[in-house]
Enzyme design. Structure first.
Site, mmCIF file in Angstrom:
data_model
loop_
_atom_site.group_PDB
_atom_site.id
_atom_site.type_symbol
_atom_site.label_atom_id
_atom_site.label_comp_id
_atom_site.label_asym_id
_atom_site.label_seq_id
_atom_site.Cartn_x
_atom_site.Cartn_y
_atom_site.Cartn_z
ATOM 1 N N LYS A 175 0.833 -1.211 0.000
ATOM 2 C CA LYS A 175 0.000 0.000 0.000
ATOM 3 C C LYS A 175 0.864 1.256 0.000
ATOM 4 O O LYS A 175 0.521 2.265 -0.633
ATOM 5 C CB LYS A 175 -0.917 -0.009 1.219
ATOM 6 C CG LYS A 175 -1.817 1.238 1.347
ATOM 7 C CD LYS A 175 -2.710 1.429 0.129
ATOM 8 C CE LYS A 175 -3.876 2.369 0.369
ATOM 9 N NZ LYS A 175 -3.560 3.679 0.888
ATOM 10 N N GLU A 182 0.863 6.781 -6.727
ATOM 11 C CA GLU A 182 -0.231 7.757 -6.801
ATOM 12 C C GLU A 182 0.318 9.188 -6.824
ATOM 13 O O GLU A 182 -0.165 10.035 -7.581
ATOM 14 C CB GLU A 182 -1.159 7.555 -5.612
ATOM 15 C CG GLU A 182 -2.318 8.519 -5.503
ATOM 16 C CD GLU A 182 -3.075 8.297 -4.209
ATOM 17 O OE1 GLU A 182 -3.109 9.231 -3.376
ATOM 18 O OE2 GLU A 182 -3.620 7.190 -4.014
#
Length: 306
Positions: A175, A182
């Site tokens: 993550k 991102e």
């Protein structure tokens, strides 16, 4: 399956809602009084707990508890409080954005008491309630398999969008890198649209461009969808200051790259650009201008005095 959700912010509350709608019995707790009771009023499968101890007493064993609070001290505090009321065989799932190294240590510490730990990196934001969440799961295989019904309910579908990626810590590690990527993607979109905006003679409708790119283009993505929504609401973004925060995962990704001697220029620069966005005035840029003036007589732009 019976499961507790601790932390009922935007993500935690929606996770509780999606679990209840998927047929699970949810015991909800938040340290802010009234939030759990309000949530319980929305669905018959959600019950409210007033205390951590009461939450544990109200569950059958083995217990399964999903923690959804901010990373760091808040997560530490929640897990320590829970552990005092749990028994051997119970499972704590950390669905927040904890540092993967902290998750590895928590797993070791809880294992000494016979409590299992699973780290579930969770992506999906506020749309996750409707569309499902992407879940990157770390922990023991047998424990993750026991929790399969939970993950299948939270994911976009039972077969897609979630997976067991490795031992405890691996879920939050994946993550972390996900969020680092991102950062780079968001920066690329932002720069691209600023270049488009800079060509004034074409008078480009940036929202229209975004909508064109959303279908068929190789750069279509959820982030582009969000950019299109923002441009539709406020094309010039007049209501927003260009001040961009970072939540930690970008930094941790860069640190990991440095520790591993892995070049990651895009993610690193995307992080640094967020720092730049927070400066009202750059001292470094002023010193650069001063040095150019001293060595080459290059002009400087004098600051206007009030």
């Amino acid at each position: 399956m019976e499961i507790a959700v601790i932390g009922l912010g935007r993500m935690g509350a929606n996770i509780a809602r999606r679990l209840a709608r998927g047929g699970h019995d949810v015991l909800a707790y938040d340290r802010s009084p009234g939030i759990a009771a309000t949530l319980a009023g929305e669905h018959p499968r959600i019950r409210a707990a007033g205390t951590i101890a009461g939450l544990a007493k109200g569950m059958g064993t083995p217990r399964h508890l999903w923690v959804m609070v901010p990373a760091g001290r808040a997560t530490d505090s929640a897990i320590r409080s829970l552990a005092k009321s749990l028994s051997r065989g119970d499972v704590i799932i950390d669905g927040g954005n904890s540092n993967f190294r902290e998750s590895m240590e928590r797993a070791k510490s809880l294992a000494k008491r016979g409590i299992r730990f699973v780290d579930a990196g969770t992506s999906g934001g506020i749309r996750g309630l409707r569309e499902g969440y992407s879940l990157m799961v770390g922990g023991e295989s047998t424990v993750v398999e026991r929790l399969r019904p939970v993950f299948e309910t939270l994911a976009p579908s039972p077969e897609r969008g979630w997976g067991h990626v490795g031992p405890a810590g691996a879920g939050h590690f994946v993550k972390m890198v996900h969020n680092g990527i991102e950062y780079g993607l968001m920066q690329a979109y932002a720069e691209g649209f600023e270049i488009l905006r800079g060509r004034k003679d074409f008078d480009l409708d940036l929202h229209r461009v975004a909508e064109i790119w959303r279908s068929g283009s190789v750069i279509r993505s959820r982030l582009l969808d969000l950019a299109a929504e923002s441009l539709a609401e406020d094309p010039e973004l007049d209501g927003i200051e260009g001040w961009v925060a970072d939540s930690g995962e970008g930094r941790w990704t860069v640190f990991e790259a440095i520790d591993g001697d892995i070049p990651a220029p895009v993610i690193t620069l995307a992080l640094l650009m967020r720092f730049v966005s927070r400066q009202d005035e750059s001292y470094a840029a002023k010193l650069l201008a001063a040095m150019r003036n001293k060595f080459g007589g290059h002009p400087v732009k004098k600051k206007k005095r009030s």
